[in-house]
Motif scaffolding. Structure first.
Motif, PDB file in Angstrom:
ATOM      1  N   LEU A 218       0.835  -1.123  -0.006  1.00 25.97           N
ATOM      2  CA  LEU A 218       0.067   0.135  -0.040  1.00 25.97           C
ATOM      3  C   LEU A 218       0.838   1.197   0.049  1.00 25.97           C
ATOM      4  N   THR A 219       0.527   2.405  -0.558  1.00 27.30           N
ATOM      5  CA  THR A 219       1.303   3.418  -0.876  1.00 27.30           C
ATOM      6  C   THR A 219       0.367   4.595  -0.140  1.00 27.30           C
ATOM      7  N   ALA A 220       1.068   5.720  -0.010  1.00 30.16           N
ATOM      8  CA  ALA A 220       0.210   6.820   0.801  1.00 30.16           C
ATOM      9  C   ALA A 220       0.997   8.053   0.101  1.00 30.16           C
ATOM     10  N   TRP A 221       0.360   9.272   0.519  1.00 38.00           N
ATOM     11  CA  TRP A 221       1.069  10.454   0.083  1.00 38.00           C
ATOM     12  C   TRP A 221       1.749  10.757   1.319  1.00 38.00           C
ATOM     13  N   SER A 222       2.750  11.781   1.255  1.00 39.62           N
ATOM     14  CA  SER A 222       3.746  12.060   2.287  1.00 39.62           C
ATOM     15  C   SER A 222       3.220  12.839   3.316  1.00 39.62           C
ATOM     16  N   THR A 223       2.821  12.666   4.516  1.00 35.31           N
ATOM     17  CA  THR A 223       2.033  13.260   5.174  1.00 35.31           C
ATOM     18  C   THR A 223       2.966  14.412   5.889  1.00 35.31           C
ATOM     19  N   PRO A 224       4.295  13.987   6.603  1.00 33.70           N
ATOM     20  CA  PRO A 224       5.084  15.176   6.921  1.00 33.70           C
ATOM     21  C   PRO A 224       5.689  15.990   5.810  1.00 33.70           C
TER      22      PRO A 224
ATOM     23  N   ALA B 282      13.364  27.228  -3.676  1.00 38.54           N
ATOM     24  CA  ALA B 282      12.331  26.209  -3.699  1.00 38.54           C
ATOM     25  C   ALA B 282      13.105  24.796  -3.751  1.00 38.54           C
ATOM     26  N   VAL B 283      14.128  24.485  -4.439  1.00 36.17           N
ATOM     27  CA  VAL B 283      14.740  23.127  -4.389  1.00 36.17           C
ATOM     28  C   VAL B 283      15.374  23.010  -3.060  1.00 36.17           C
ATOM     29  N   ILE B 284      16.055  24.024  -2.365  1.00 35.95           N
ATOM     30  CA  ILE B 284      16.638  23.835  -1.040  1.00 35.95           C
ATOM     31  C   ILE B 284      15.667  23.945   0.031  1.00 35.95           C
ATOM     32  N   GLY B 285      14.728  24.745  -0.152  1.00 35.81           N
ATOM     33  CA  GLY B 285      13.864  24.911   0.993  1.00 35.81           C
ATOM     34  C   GLY B 285      12.839  24.009   1.051  1.00 35.81           C
ATOM     35  N   VAL B 286      12.377  23.372  -0.013  1.00 34.83           N
ATOM     36  CA  VAL B 286      11.035  22.451   0.005  1.00 34.83           C
ATOM     37  C   VAL B 286      11.578  21.075  -0.871  1.00 34.83           C
TER      38      VAL B 286
ATOM     39  N   VAL C 120      12.308  13.738   4.206  1.00 31.05           N
ATOM     40  CA  VAL C 120      11.218  13.313   5.326  1.00 31.05           C
ATOM     41  C   VAL C 120      10.608  12.235   4.563  1.00 31.05           C
ATOM     42  N   THR C 121      10.358  12.211   3.407  1.00 33.77           N
ATOM     43  CA  THR C 121       9.587  11.189   2.902  1.00 33.77           C
ATOM     44  C   THR C 121      10.227   9.907   3.077  1.00 33.77           C
ATOM     45  N   MET C 122      11.686   9.805   2.718  1.00 36.02           N
ATOM     46  CA  MET C 122      12.343   8.564   2.841  1.00 36.02           C
ATOM     47  C   MET C 122      12.620   8.202   4.546  1.00 36.02           C
ATOM     48  N   ALA C 123      12.817   9.035   5.130  1.00 33.66           N
ATOM     49  CA  ALA C 123      13.370   8.944   6.723  1.00 33.66           C
ATOM     50  C   ALA C 123      12.016   8.397   7.355  1.00 33.66           C
ATOM     51  N   SER C 124      11.081   9.449   7.356  1.00 32.12           N
ATOM     52  CA  SER C 124       9.890   9.396   8.218  1.00 32.12           C
ATOM     53  C   SER C 124       8.439   8.436   7.568  1.00 32.12           C
ATOM     54  N   GLN C 125       8.560   8.060   6.193  1.00 34.69           N
ATOM     55  CA  GLN C 125       7.455   7.318   5.541  1.00 34.69           C
ATOM     56  C   GLN C 125       8.121   5.945   4.922  1.00 34.69           C
ATOM     57  N   ASN C 126       9.046   6.221   4.310  1.00 33.03           N
ATOM     58  CA  ASN C 126       9.482   4.925   3.395  1.00 33.03           C
ATOM     59  C   ASN C 126      10.035   4.007   4.352  1.00 33.03           C
ATOM     60  N   LEU C 127      11.141   4.528   5.314  1.00 34.62           N
ATOM     61  CA  LEU C 127      11.731   3.526   6.142  1.00 34.62           C
ATOM     62  C   LEU C 127      10.628   2.917   6.959  1.00 34.62           C
ATOM     63  N   PRO C 128       9.801   3.583   7.665  1.00 36.53           N
ATOM     64  CA  PRO C 128       8.793   2.602   8.584  1.00 36.53           C
ATOM     65  C   PRO C 128       7.701   1.792   7.601  1.00 36.53           C
TER      66      PRO C 128
ATOM     67  N   SER D 265       7.276   8.126  21.097  1.00 37.50           N
ATOM     68  CA  SER D 265       7.332   9.512  21.627  1.00 37.50           C
ATOM     69  C   SER D 265       7.132  10.597  20.565  1.00 37.50           C
ATOM     70  N   GLY D 266       7.079  10.300  19.539  1.00 40.51           N
ATOM     71  CA  GLY D 266       6.798  11.515  18.429  1.00 40.51           C
ATOM     72  C   GLY D 266       7.880  12.234  18.367  1.00 40.51           C
ATOM     73  N   LEU D 267       8.993  12.267  18.710  1.00 37.91           N
ATOM     74  CA  LEU D 267      10.081  13.201  18.658  1.00 37.91           C
ATOM     75  C   LEU D 267      10.354  13.719  17.238  1.00 37.91           C
ATOM     76  N   THR D 268      10.539  14.855  17.157  1.00 39.17           N
ATOM     77  CA  THR D 268      10.804  15.504  15.755  1.00 39.17           C
ATOM     78  C   THR D 268      12.125  16.498  16.063  1.00 39.17           C
ATOM     79  N   LEU D 269      13.213  16.102  15.188  1.00 38.27           N
ATOM     80  CA  LEU D 269      14.423  16.941  15.291  1.00 38.27           C
ATOM     81  C   LEU D 269      14.979  17.301  13.695  1.00 38.27           C
ATOM     82  N   LEU D 270      15.242  18.559  13.605  1.00 38.20           N
ATOM     83  CA  LEU D 270      15.690  18.776  12.317  1.00 38.20           C
ATOM     84  C   LEU D 270      14.567  18.658  11.207  1.00 38.20           C
ATOM     85  N   GLY D 271      13.304  18.636  11.542  1.00 42.12           N
ATOM     86  CA  GLY D 271      12.179  18.453  10.658  1.00 42.12           C
ATOM     87  C   GLY D 271      11.988  16.960  10.318  1.00 42.12           C
ATOM     88  N   ILE D 272      12.805  16.031  10.720  1.00 43.77           N
ATOM     89  CA  ILE D 272      12.707  14.549  10.962  1.00 43.77           C
ATOM     90  C   ILE D 272      11.952  13.767  11.796  1.00 43.77           C
TER      91      ILE D 272
END
Length: 396
Positions: A75-81, A214-218, A225-233, A362-369
């Motif tokens: 199952l796939t999803a959009w990147s919520t973070p 835009a490339v650096i900021g977004v 965040v998509t790879m670390a917070s979404q694809n990894l889990p 815990s829901g910890l978020t650091l550096l936006g991840i």
């Protein structure tokens, strides 16, 4: 004799309901963030509708295609973070945002076709993957308990339906939970069906514009965040449930879908974890080999959402918040328990696993991840220290 239509043979009511619940939970829990992300880039109502069109079709086609190809519940999803990150941006036009989405999509595709992400995942022990999954999902179990405060009758009726269902008709426990919640919500007048817009969604093309800001900021943060917070889990959920899904091919598919649909608002797709767990549990089907049909059903529902746009989103958001939280928590109980059992089974990995579980929960978020990434970092660090200490003792 082998059936010419194995999907029809494998499909069941419980699998179809599991797919619907996965879509219900996925959409209602974060669709508001997607609307905020579109508005942050100055989207018109037509462009916002196009985002739902692109996201629904992207998730539907990739879920449907990957699940039918692998015969596994992918199952796939959009990147919520990622949506939250876009919503927090400012000063960018829609065209610049689309350009950033394309850069993110190209990076996801690159990490898929080169197998870089798969090689990284192969280094994570199963105990840590199971603990990561349990930590991600446990929050939904806690949220289900907390809804008793605001909707006691509804949630307790759903819990009773779950317990009775597990005892007398285990394959249909989750459908019974959903039915009980809808009935009580209807009797209480809490189904908000009046605001449904019965209009088809139409795609709106936005020509991308590429800017360094835009490339650096977004673009790059969206990729991270998509790879670390979404694809990894997402991969951890697959492996903890016993499925050896082809990671590189799946990541490549989400990257390609993101690349093709970015100009219409499909900002980033990834492997799902929470909603995928609903399709991978025993509640979807007793036979693990047939649970792919739940993800197939979810894919069909996602495509319907993309095509119907505001109408289907309105129907899904008509459900009370407590109903969605309760059905998600109850549907995931078995998966949470299985994840914890697998995480703590091996004494050698137990300390690292419980650390992964707690940091993730815990829901910890650091550096936006998000906490899923930091949970793996904490558990992996604990394993490295334990092995280093063991090597030193062996030398001594």
């Amino acid at each position: 004799m082998v059936s010419r239509f194995p999907l029809l043979k494998d499909l069941s009511l419980s699998a179809a309901v599991a797919g619907f619940v996965a879509v219900l939970v996925g959409f209602t829990s974060s669709v508001a963030i997607v609307f905020q992300a579109a508005q942050a880039l100055g989207a018109t109502p037509a462009q916002t509708s196009s985002w739902i069109w692109a996201l629904g079709l992207g998730m539907g086609i990739t879920s449907l295609g990957l699940s039918l190809w692998t015969r596994q519940p992918v199952l796939t999803a959009w990147s919520t973070p990622g949506a939250a990150l876009i919503a927090a941006s400012s000063g960018l036009s829609m065209a610049e945002g689309i350009g950033a989405f394309i850069v993110c999509a190209a990076l996801i595709l690159l990490f898929g076709v080169t197998r870089w992400f798969e090689r990284l995942m192969d280094r994570i022990p199963m105990a840590l993957a199971a603990a990561l999954l349990a930590g991600v999902l446990a929050r939904f179990g806690l949220d289900a308990v907390l809804t008793v405060k605001s909707a006691p009758l509804m949630v307790l009726a759903m819990a009773a339906a779950y317990l009775l269902g597990k005892r007398f008709f285990p394959r249909y426990a989750v459908p019974a939970v959903l039915a009980a919640g809808v009935v009580v919500a209807a009797l209480q007048g809490r189904l908000q069906l009046g605001a449904v817009d019965w209009a088809w969604a139409l795609p709106v093309w936005t020509t991308p514009s590429f800017s360094l800001a835009a490339v650096i900021g977004v673009g790059l943060p969206l990729f991270l965040v998509t790879m670390a917070s979404q694809n990894l889990p997402g991969v951890a959920a697959q492996r903890a449930s016993g499925y050896q899904t082809p990671i590189s091919a799946s990541i490549s598919a989400t990257g390609l879908a993101s690349l093709l649909l970015a100009p219409f608002g499909g900002y980033a797709f990834n492997l799902a974890a929470i909603t995928a767990a609903i399709c991978m549990g025993r509640e979807a089907h007793e036979d693990p080999a047939r649970r792919y049909t739940a993800a197939v059903a979810a894919g069909v529902f996602y495509i319907a959402i993309g095509l119907a746009g505001g109408a289907v989103v309105g129907l899904l958001t008509a459900f009370p918040r407590e109903l969605v939280a309760a059905v998600a928590g109850l549907a995931l109980l078995g998966t949470i328990a299985g994840g914890l059992a697998a995480a703590l089974k091996d004494e050698q990995h137990r300390d690292a696993a419980i650390l992964t579980f707690l940091v993730t929960l815990s829901g910890l978020t650091l550096l936006g991840i998000g906490s899923a990434f930091w949970g793996v970092v904490a558990g992996s660090s604990a394993l490295l220290v334990a092995r280093w200490g063991g090597a030193d003792r062996a030398k001594g």
